[in-house]
Design an enzyme around this catalytic site. Structure first.
Site, PDB file in Angstrom:
ATOM      1  N   ASP A  58      -0.239   5.023   0.810  1.00 18.38           N
ATOM      2  CA  ASP A  58      -0.500   6.031   1.840  1.00 18.38           C
ATOM      3  C   ASP A  58      -0.416   5.442   3.239  1.00 18.38           C
ATOM      4  O   ASP A  58      -1.129   4.493   3.580  1.00 18.38           O
ATOM      5  CB  ASP A  58      -1.894   6.635   1.629  1.00 18.38           C
ATOM      6  CG  ASP A  58      -1.999   7.375   0.312  1.00 18.38           C
ATOM      7  OD1 ASP A  58      -1.430   8.471   0.206  1.00 18.38           O
ATOM      8  OD2 ASP A  58      -2.642   6.849  -0.617  1.00 18.38           O
ATOM      9  N   ASP A 102       0.860  -1.171   0.000  1.00 22.24           N
ATOM     10  CA  ASP A 102       0.000   0.000   0.000  1.00 22.24           C
ATOM     11  C   ASP A 102       0.905   1.232   0.000  1.00 22.24           C
ATOM     12  O   ASP A 102       2.073   1.166   0.410  1.00 22.24           O
ATOM     13  CB  ASP A 102      -0.886  -0.025   1.245  1.00 22.24           C
ATOM     14  CG  ASP A 102      -1.733   1.220   1.382  1.00 22.24           C
ATOM     15  OD1 ASP A 102      -2.458   1.548   0.441  1.00 22.24           O
ATOM     16  OD2 ASP A 102      -1.642   1.877   2.443  1.00 22.24           O
ATOM     17  N   ASP A 118      -1.740  -0.858   5.925  1.00 24.78           N
ATOM     18  CA  ASP A 118      -1.987  -0.175   7.198  1.00 24.78           C
ATOM     19  C   ASP A 118      -3.461  -0.089   7.563  1.00 24.78           C
ATOM     20  O   ASP A 118      -3.794   0.339   8.667  1.00 24.78           O
ATOM     21  CB  ASP A 118      -1.423   1.255   7.149  1.00 24.78           C
ATOM     22  CG  ASP A 118      -2.298   2.185   6.318  1.00 24.78           C
ATOM     23  OD1 ASP A 118      -2.868   3.132   6.886  1.00 24.78           O
ATOM     24  OD2 ASP A 118      -2.432   1.948   5.109  1.00 24.78           O
ATOM     25  N   SER A 119      -4.371  -0.464   6.653  1.00 30.24           N
ATOM     26  CA  SER A 119      -5.790  -0.242   6.944  1.00 30.24           C
ATOM     27  C   SER A 119      -6.643  -1.376   6.417  1.00 30.24           C
ATOM     28  O   SER A 119      -6.152  -2.322   5.781  1.00 30.24           O
ATOM     29  CB  SER A 119      -6.249   1.092   6.339  1.00 30.24           C
ATOM     30  OG  SER A 119      -6.180   1.044   4.932  1.00 30.24           O
TER      31      SER A 119
END
Length: 287
Positions: free
Chosen positions: A32, A30, A237-238
């Site tokens: 961002d 990823d 991260d998400s």
């Protein structure tokens, strides 16, 4: 090092990664708040530079294919790179949740025609998304468009504002899933990450071709380059990264991941951002 071009074909002061003669490993990150720390502190920039140096000097020797699989459009990625001090373009960028796929084989941005034809053949149309959103509104589920500044052909982004009750949220989002399936649409739903500039009390609701999404990009590229599934890595991260992490052998959340993602995926690096990537590369591929 050779100068390359920016993601949209304009000049950019970026060295290019050379594609290995034989791909032995594939890594998907990823962008961002995984690869790129938006705060861009001096310490974060130093860790980013260390990872970039590793990629430039070690990636080819290990047969590493490396790229970003991100919800950001290619144009948005270019802007963020310039703002946060990223210099090195990866081998590929699968932007807008994989609805754009660009390679840089000779230092020039080249959209992938094979992947674009897959998306065209999917039958995805914005009109179908808009009809689904109108029906949801009649059921009391209001979606409001995201102003990303970059319109993409195969991705439509909305926010859904939390109703303040997890059970009510899940009921409303369940209706979104039902309508997406009825209209043959792919769907990504995840809690917004304020660190990337999104509102804190909302969910991302992204409609895209059903053949697309981060998991399908991973599968497509691994098949295309003949990568052994045991030699695949991914980083996120998400919540919208979890399907990608589950599609590889070695999937990691970075230490700065969202609480939602941490609750749903067991493997969390002790390191944030690019430190997590560099640590994993050295562990699995060697120094």
């Amino acid at each position: 090092m050779t100068d390359t071009l920016s993601l949209d074909g304009g000049p950019a002061p970026s060295p290019a990664l050379r594609l290995p003669d034989r791909v032995g490993w594939a890594a998907f990150s990823d962008f961002d708040e995984t690869y790129l720390a938006h705060a861009a502190t001096p310490e974060q920039r130093a860790h980013l530079a260390a990872l970039e140096e590793y990629l430039l000097t070690e990636a080819v020797g290990h047969g590493l294919l490396f790229g970003w699989v991100t919800g950001s459009s290619a144009a948005s990625v270019r802007e963020k790179m310039a703002r946060c001090g990223a210099r090195v373009l990866p081998h590929f960028v699968a932007g807008a949740l994989g609805t754009e796929l660009t390679f840089f084989p000779d230092g020039v941005a080249r959209p992938d025609p094979e992947w674009r034809q897959v998306l065209r053949d999917s039958g995805f149309a914005r009109a179908r998304v808009e009809r689904a959103a109108e029906r949801l509104a009649r059921h009391g589920v209001d979606l409001f468009p995201q102003d990303t500044g970059h319109r993409t052909e195969f991705l439509v982004n909305y926010y859904f504002r939390s109703l303040g009750d997890p059970r009510r949220d899940e009921h409303a989002l369940g209706l979104v899933r039902e309508l997406a399936a009825e209209y043959g649409l792919g769907l990504n739903i995840s809690r917004c990450n304020p660190a990337t500039g999104d509102p804190a009390d909302c969910y991302d609701v992204d409609f895209l071709p059903a053949v697309c999404g981060k998991r399908n990009v991973v599968r497509h590229l691994c098949a295309r380059f003949g990568v052994d599934p045991e030699r695949t890595l991914a980083f996120g991260d998400s919540g919208n990264d979890l399907e990608m992490l589950g599609a590889v052998r070695h999937g990691y959340l970075v230490a700065n991941c969202t609480p939602e993602a941490r609750d749903r995926f067991p493997r969390v690096s002790p390191h944030p951002h690019t430190q997590a990537l560099l640590h994993a590369f050295r562990h699995h591929l060697g120094h």
